[in-house]
Design a protein around this motif. Sequence first.
Motif, PDB file in Angstrom:
ATOM      1  N   ASN A 501      58.911  28.115  35.448  1.00 33.17           N
ATOM      2  CA  ASN A 501      58.475  29.448  35.872  1.00 33.17           C
ATOM      3  C   ASN A 501      58.023  30.296  34.699  1.00 33.17           C
ATOM      4  N   ASP A 502      58.454  29.932  33.492  1.00 35.61           N
ATOM      5  CA  ASP A 502      58.008  30.633  32.283  1.00 35.61           C
ATOM      6  C   ASP A 502      56.655  30.105  31.802  1.00 35.61           C
ATOM      7  N   TYR A 503      56.264  28.953  32.323  1.00 35.65           N
ATOM      8  CA  TYR A 503      54.999  28.299  31.949  1.00 35.65           C
ATOM      9  C   TYR A 503      53.862  28.871  32.793  1.00 35.65           C
ATOM     10  N   GLN A 504      52.747  29.218  32.154  1.00 36.34           N
ATOM     11  CA  GLN A 504      51.641  29.881  32.855  1.00 36.34           C
ATOM     12  C   GLN A 504      50.471  28.955  33.168  1.00 36.34           C
ATOM     13  N   GLY A 505      50.556  27.691  32.762  1.00 40.92           N
ATOM     14  CA  GLY A 505      49.437  26.770  32.973  1.00 40.92           C
ATOM     15  C   GLY A 505      49.443  26.157  34.368  1.00 40.92           C
ATOM     16  N   THR A 506      48.766  24.997  34.489  1.00 41.07           N
ATOM     17  CA  THR A 506      48.601  24.319  35.779  1.00 41.07           C
ATOM     18  C   THR A 506      49.732  23.320  35.986  1.00 41.07           C
ATOM     19  N   LEU A 507      50.200  23.250  37.222  1.00 42.80           N
ATOM     20  CA  LEU A 507      51.347  22.390  37.531  1.00 42.80           C
ATOM     21  C   LEU A 507      51.001  21.481  38.697  1.00 42.80           C
ATOM     22  N   LEU A 508      51.262  20.185  38.510  1.00 40.80           N
ATOM     23  CA  LEU A 508      51.073  19.188  39.560  1.00 40.80           C
ATOM     24  C   LEU A 508      52.406  18.457  39.707  1.00 40.80           C
ATOM     25  N   VAL A 509      52.954  18.431  40.921  1.00 38.17           N
ATOM     26  CA  VAL A 509      54.317  17.935  41.104  1.00 38.17           C
ATOM     27  C   VAL A 509      54.398  16.884  42.204  1.00 38.17           C
ATOM     28  N   ILE A 510      55.056  15.759  41.874  1.00 38.78           N
ATOM     29  CA  ILE A 510      55.503  14.814  42.902  1.00 38.78           C
ATOM     30  C   ILE A 510      56.993  15.051  43.067  1.00 38.78           C
ATOM     31  N   SER A 511      57.414  15.492  44.232  1.00 35.16           N
ATOM     32  CA  SER A 511      58.833  15.730  44.465  1.00 35.16           C
ATOM     33  C   SER A 511      59.115  15.802  45.950  1.00 35.16           C
ATOM     34  N   HIS A 512      60.251  15.218  46.338  1.00 33.15           N
ATOM     35  CA  HIS A 512      60.736  15.346  47.711  1.00 33.15           C
ATOM     36  C   HIS A 512      61.757  16.474  47.819  1.00 33.15           C
ATOM     37  N   ASP A 513      61.979  17.182  46.701  1.00 37.72           N
ATOM     38  CA  ASP A 513      62.951  18.270  46.667  1.00 37.72           C
ATOM     39  C   ASP A 513      62.260  19.561  47.080  1.00 37.72           C
ATOM     40  N   ALA A 514      62.329  19.876  48.376  1.00 37.81           N
ATOM     41  CA  ALA A 514      61.620  21.045  48.913  1.00 37.81           C
ATOM     42  C   ALA A 514      62.116  22.338  48.282  1.00 37.81           C
ATOM     43  N   TYR A 515      63.397  22.398  47.991  1.00 40.49           N
ATOM     44  CA  TYR A 515      63.976  23.607  47.398  1.00 40.49           C
ATOM     45  C   TYR A 515      63.384  23.843  46.003  1.00 40.49           C
ATOM     46  N   PHE A 516      63.277  22.782  45.212  1.00 43.74           N
ATOM     47  CA  PHE A 516      62.699  22.896  43.866  1.00 43.74           C
ATOM     48  C   PHE A 516      61.249  23.345  43.950  1.00 43.74           C
ATOM     49  N   LEU A 517      60.477  22.741  44.856  1.00 44.49           N
ATOM     50  CA  LEU A 517      59.072  23.119  45.002  1.00 44.49           C
ATOM     51  C   LEU A 517      58.931  24.594  45.347  1.00 44.49           C
ATOM     52  N   GLU A 518      59.795  25.057  46.204  1.00 43.81           N
ATOM     53  CA  GLU A 518      59.760  26.473  46.583  1.00 43.81           C
ATOM     54  C   GLU A 518      60.100  27.360  45.386  1.00 43.81           C
ATOM     55  N   GLN A 519      61.097  26.956  44.605  1.00 49.54           N
ATOM     56  CA  GLN A 519      61.544  27.760  43.471  1.00 49.54           C
ATOM     57  C   GLN A 519      60.494  27.868  42.370  1.00 49.54           C
ATOM     58  N   VAL A 520      59.668  26.829  42.194  1.00 49.29           N
ATOM     59  CA  VAL A 520      58.644  26.874  41.142  1.00 49.29           C
ATOM     60  C   VAL A 520      57.292  27.341  41.674  1.00 49.29           C
ATOM     61  N   GLY A 521      57.262  27.805  42.908  1.00 49.15           N
ATOM     62  CA  GLY A 521      56.064  28.441  43.434  1.00 49.15           C
ATOM     63  C   GLY A 521      54.952  27.512  43.851  1.00 49.15           C
ATOM     64  N   VAL A 522      55.288  26.271  44.248  1.00 50.20           N
ATOM     65  CA  VAL A 522      54.260  25.346  44.732  1.00 50.20           C
ATOM     66  C   VAL A 522      53.961  25.669  46.197  1.00 50.20           C
ATOM     67  N   VAL A 523      52.715  26.038  46.468  1.00 56.07           N
ATOM     68  CA  VAL A 523      52.355  26.414  47.843  1.00 56.07           C
ATOM     69  C   VAL A 523      51.246  25.524  48.407  1.00 56.07           C
ATOM     70  N   GLN A 524      50.530  24.801  47.547  1.00 50.77           N
ATOM     71  CA  GLN A 524      49.460  23.926  47.995  1.00 50.77           C
ATOM     72  C   GLN A 524      49.919  22.469  47.932  1.00 50.77           C
ATOM     73  N   GLY A 525      49.212  21.603  48.648  1.00 54.80           N
ATOM     74  CA  GLY A 525      49.589  20.205  48.641  1.00 54.80           C
ATOM     75  C   GLY A 525      48.417  19.265  48.831  1.00 54.80           C
ATOM     76  N   ILE A 526      48.543  18.076  48.224  1.00 58.52           N
ATOM     77  CA  ILE A 526      47.604  16.975  48.448  1.00 58.52           C
ATOM     78  C   ILE A 526      48.369  15.931  49.243  1.00 58.52           C
ATOM     79  N   ASP A 527      47.970  15.679  50.472  1.00 59.81           N
ATOM     80  CA  ASP A 527      48.690  14.758  51.354  1.00 59.81           C
ATOM     81  C   ASP A 527      48.056  13.373  51.311  1.00 59.81           C
ATOM     82  N   LEU A 528      48.880  12.369  51.019  1.00 64.19           N
ATOM     83  CA  LEU A 528      48.418  10.986  50.949  1.00 64.19           C
ATOM     84  C   LEU A 528      48.893  10.227  52.170  1.00 64.19           C
ATOM     85  N   ARG A 529      47.980   9.471  52.778  1.00 63.99           N
ATOM     86  CA  ARG A 529      48.343   8.666  53.964  1.00 63.99           C
ATOM     87  C   ARG A 529      47.778   7.254  53.804  1.00 63.99           C
TER      88      ARG A 529
END
Length: 529
Positions: A501-529
């Motif tokens: 959260n102190d980092y101001q650059g671009t963030l790309l995350v693979i995670s199944h931890d929904a709580y962590f994603l919410e805490q670091v402000g991830v709101v967009q997603g790339i869905d793979l099928r």
Amino acid sequence: MLILQNLSYIHPNKDVLFDKLNVTFNRQQKIALIGNNGIGKSTLLKIMAGTLAPATGLVKTEHTPYYIPQLFGQFNDYSIAQALCIEDKLNALKAIENGEVSEANLNALDDDWTIEERCQEALTHWNLEDLDLTQSMGNLSGGQKTKVFLAGISIHQPEIILLDEPSNHLDTQGRRILYDFIQTTNSTLVVVSHDRKLLNLLDAVYELSKRGITVYGGNYDFYAEQKRIESAALDQDIQSKEKALRKAKEVARETLERQQKLDARGRKKQEKAGMPTIVMKTLKNNAEKSSARIKDIHAEKTGGITQELTELRKALPDIDKMKFGFDASALHKGKILIDAKNINFGYGQKMLWAEPLNVLLASGERVAIRGLNGSGKTTLIKIILGEIEPLVGSIQRAATKAVYIDQDYSLIDNRLSVYEQAQKFNTSALQEHDIKIRLSRFLFGKDDWDKSGSALSGGEKMRLMLCCLTIGNQAPDLIILDEPTNNLDIQNIEILTAAINDYQGTLLVISHDAYFLEQVGVVQGIDLR
């Protein structure tokens, strides 16, 4: 009911892990057991499960607990049936069906005539219907092994269930099934986990620390709020004690100055009165002794306050002791970093994704890559980093500084010491003492500087990696996190969250931890099928 009485455990090197624990887990209670890495949570679960003997104390229970460990390597040479302790029953049932109705087979089966059907239903429920019970555990993925043992709950139908990091290797779908089970089961649960979404489904939090077990009568959010209140009270105590220390030092200085002035005036009067030298020396010695006593009194007082302040500061959460201070990325917000059009990848003739992907990633965005296990998330990361090229489609990459952080923190070179690792990132020519100050900010004291990277825990590697990134001349334009919370306890996840959260650059995350994603402000997603 599960009762722990005067439970203690001592490591082979004689270090005490925990001492005289007294805890009661009531019937149908759902408990989160949390604490920092190394505090003894997994050891305590093993003792409760009966797979490890305590140094002292007793575990009392009317029912044999069903235990799912965090690691499964010990089962690699077992079949699924052997790992689940149902092989004898299945063999007995098969023998009876083939006409071998012996007393030994009937005893082995123990009237469990539905064992085969329950096995199939349980495997199907966990999306493992393609597995055969004779398959080797060693050929399964981490997620499959976890699901096998979770399926064992439906097979054995235990009254007490002990779970050690059950969601660690599960994808989003697997976690959803686990969460549903936790909410609907009537069994007694004791769960060790850093998955805060899971922890919020439990009734109470039991925190294991050096002081023993502290009970918080609510879910994880309730616990976190109570800890925030405790932390605020601690901050207030520290501020109050710092104020008292400043005041004590000021009083000591003023008292000593006043005494010195009185002594000086006394000497002048004595000199004017023409007192004998021997009398003058006696009075001077008395004055010096008086000043020394005043110094000692105030030194004792300030020393006591200083010691109290030191103890209070030791109680501060590690996250409050750390300083991140990431430099800003050089890229302006909104600059296109990745522009991939209709890309796909495959092995042989088979493409990885059912539909080609279009990925547009701009500077400053925070994006999650979502998909089930095996959907190609890591492959997409490699394409974005330029390690491999798509077989079809096109991709344009801006000239960026990207850092890939996997769940094993492979950026840390295990051959280097903590200090050498930090020096490797020292592109701005910091002096040795500056690097050591940075290391201290990330909780690496002088006793840690020569420690090998191979001796660090997952949390320590994460902290060292964050420290190295702050030592670098400039923050990366893109940070890619691949399941970053898998091997961390809650405390270290909070440290990572604060740093991100102190980092101001671009963030790309693979995670199944929904709580962590919410805490670091991830709101967009790339869905793979």
